[in-house]
Design a protein around this motif. Structure first.
Motif, PDB file in Angstrom:
ATOM      1  N   PHE A  70     -12.690   9.527  -4.106  1.00 20.39           N
ATOM      2  CA  PHE A  70     -11.701   9.439  -3.041  1.00 20.39           C
ATOM      3  C   PHE A  70     -10.725  10.615  -3.105  1.00 20.39           C
ATOM      4  O   PHE A  70     -10.438  11.130  -4.189  1.00 20.39           O
ATOM      5  CB  PHE A  70     -10.907   8.137  -3.155  1.00 20.39           C
ATOM      6  N   SER A  71     -10.221  11.006  -1.952  1.00 17.73           N
ATOM      7  CA  SER A  71      -9.164  12.014  -1.889  1.00 17.73           C
ATOM      8  C   SER A  71      -7.938  11.384  -1.238  1.00 17.73           C
ATOM      9  O   SER A  71      -8.045  10.380  -0.524  1.00 17.73           O
ATOM     10  CB  SER A  71      -9.611  13.230  -1.067  1.00 17.73           C
ATOM     11  N   TYR A  72      -6.772  11.979  -1.506  1.00 19.82           N
ATOM     12  CA  TYR A  72      -5.537  11.504  -0.886  1.00 19.82           C
ATOM     13  C   TYR A  72      -4.549  12.654  -0.789  1.00 19.82           C
ATOM     14  O   TYR A  72      -4.650  13.649  -1.512  1.00 19.82           O
ATOM     15  CB  TYR A  72      -4.934  10.333  -1.665  1.00 19.82           C
ATOM     16  N   ASP A  73      -3.601  12.531   0.115  1.00 21.75           N
ATOM     17  CA  ASP A  73      -2.588  13.555   0.351  1.00 21.75           C
ATOM     18  C   ASP A  73      -1.655  13.632  -0.849  1.00 21.75           C
ATOM     19  O   ASP A  73      -1.020  12.639  -1.215  1.00 21.75           O
ATOM     20  CB  ASP A  73      -1.803  13.216   1.616  1.00 21.75           C
ATOM     21  N   VAL A 116       0.834  -1.197   0.000  1.00 17.31           N
ATOM     22  CA  VAL A 116       0.000   0.000   0.000  1.00 17.31           C
ATOM     23  C   VAL A 116       0.873   1.253   0.000  1.00 17.31           C
ATOM     24  O   VAL A 116       1.821   1.365   0.769  1.00 17.31           O
ATOM     25  CB  VAL A 116      -0.947  -0.010   1.221  1.00 17.31           C
ATOM     26  N   ASP A 117       0.531   2.197  -0.884  1.00 19.48           N
ATOM     27  CA  ASP A 117       1.300   3.445  -0.985  1.00 19.48           C
ATOM     28  C   ASP A 117       0.869   4.464   0.054  1.00 19.48           C
ATOM     29  O   ASP A 117       1.692   5.151   0.646  1.00 19.48           O
ATOM     30  CB  ASP A 117       1.149   4.044  -2.383  1.00 19.48           C
ATOM     31  N   GLN A 118      -0.440   4.576   0.265  1.00 19.17           N
ATOM     32  CA  GLN A 118      -0.946   5.521   1.242  1.00 19.17           C
ATOM     33  C   GLN A 118      -2.428   5.262   1.476  1.00 19.17           C
ATOM     34  O   GLN A 118      -3.058   4.478   0.766  1.00 19.17           O
ATOM     35  CB  GLN A 118      -0.720   6.964   0.795  1.00 19.17           C
ATOM     36  N   VAL A 119      -2.949   5.938   2.491  1.00 24.38           N
ATOM     37  CA  VAL A 119      -4.366   5.829   2.817  1.00 24.38           C
ATOM     38  C   VAL A 119      -5.123   6.969   2.158  1.00 24.38           C
ATOM     39  O   VAL A 119      -4.650   8.108   2.117  1.00 24.38           O
ATOM     40  CB  VAL A 119      -4.568   5.858   4.350  1.00 24.38           C
ATOM     41  N   GLY A 120      -6.293   6.666   1.606  1.00 25.44           N
ATOM     42  CA  GLY A 120      -7.176   7.685   1.051  1.00 25.44           C
ATOM     43  C   GLY A 120      -8.455   7.757   1.861  1.00 25.44           C
ATOM     44  O   GLY A 120      -8.682   6.957   2.777  1.00 25.44           O
ATOM     45  N   VAL A 121      -9.319   8.709   1.506  1.00 25.28           N
ATOM     46  CA  VAL A 121     -10.587   8.900   2.216  1.00 25.28           C
ATOM     47  C   VAL A 121     -11.729   8.860   1.212  1.00 25.28           C
ATOM     48  O   VAL A 121     -11.661   9.495   0.152  1.00 25.28           O
ATOM     49  CB  VAL A 121     -10.607  10.243   2.980  1.00 25.28           C
ATOM     50  N   CYS A 122     -12.766   8.121   1.544  1.00 22.17           N
ATOM     51  CA  CYS A 122     -13.969   8.081   0.703  1.00 22.17           C
ATOM     52  C   CYS A 122     -14.738   9.378   0.908  1.00 22.17           C
ATOM     53  O   CYS A 122     -15.214   9.655   2.013  1.00 22.17           O
ATOM     54  CB  CYS A 122     -14.834   6.874   1.062  1.00 22.17           C
ATOM     55  N   GLU A 123     -14.848  10.169  -0.131  1.00 21.05           N
ATOM     56  CA  GLU A 123     -15.487  11.482  -0.028  1.00 21.05           C
ATOM     57  C   GLU A 123     -16.959  11.466  -0.427  1.00 21.05           C
ATOM     58  O   GLU A 123     -17.769  12.215   0.129  1.00 21.05           O
ATOM     59  CB  GLU A 123     -14.743  12.503  -0.899  1.00 21.05           C
TER      60      GLU A 123
END
Length: 205
Positions: free
Chosen positions: A131-134, A111-118
């Motif tokens: 989804f959004s991600y940093d 896994v590269d990073q965590v995202g958020v379900c928008e």
């Protein structure tokens, strides 16, 4: 190596911290032993790799209908596994067979990073998930490119700075934990490995 085609939705039946480190002003969670109930459990072997929400973990013990894996602290920090609760559904996939068709895309289980379900929008029987991600990690998506979300191989519908959307068909919605996903939930993201190599060659990172 995996394909992003989920075999089964397992259930978390036990979570056991395998070490707890206490330092002045610091509390570290340590490793986490995760026990999963799954129909595929009797077919597993010790040391076999299984992707859990897209995270490659090694089987360390087996029972009749359950098995246990260990997630190290670094994995917990970089994925949504630290948010697991007993009873949670989890996407499972065993390693790909080299002599079989690649129905999804090349997935490493890293896994590269965590995202958020928008946002979740029903659409003609399917669902559009946004989804959004940093962006600081400089990971990128492209329209019609591949993305892995909680271990599920999907095609990007829309791509934009710091986010993207995917279309989830009814079968995938019913046979993965997308059916349990809510707005605000964290998901594991693995970006397309080919895109990551191109990014490195272009000197982006």
């Amino acid at each position: 190596m995996f394909t992003g085609i989920i075999e089964e939705i397992g259930k978390i039946v036990e979570l056991r911290p395998s070490s707890q480190v206490e330092k002045p002003g610091i509390s570290e969670r340590g490793n986490l032993e995760i026990t999963v109930e799954a129909k595929l459990a009797p077919e597993l072997k010790i040391d076999q790799s299984v992707a859990h929400n897209g995270v490659c973990l090694t089987v360390v013990s087996l029972a009749e209908n359950t098995y246990t894996v260990t997630a190290i602290e670094e994995t917990l920090k970089r994925t949504n596994l630290e948010n697991l609760q007993v009873g949670d559904p989890i996407n499972l996939e065993r390693g790909m067979k080299m002599n079989a068709r690649l129905d999804g895309h090349i997935v490493q289980g890293h896994v590269d990073q965590v995202g958020v379900c928008e946002k979740i929008e029903p659409q003609n029987g399917s669902h559009i998930f946004s989804f959004s991600y940093d962006q600081q990690s400089q990971n990128v998506t492209i329209e019609k490119g591949s993305i892995t979300i909680n271990g599920v191989s999907l095609t990007v519908v829309d791509s934009y700075a710091g986010g993207f959307s995917v279309a989830v068909i009814p079968y995938t919605f019913a046979h993965t934990n997308f059916g349990f996903l809510k707005e605000g939930d964290k998901v594991n993201l693995e970006f397309d490995v080919i895109g990551k190599y191109v990014k490195r060659l272009m000197g982006v990172v």
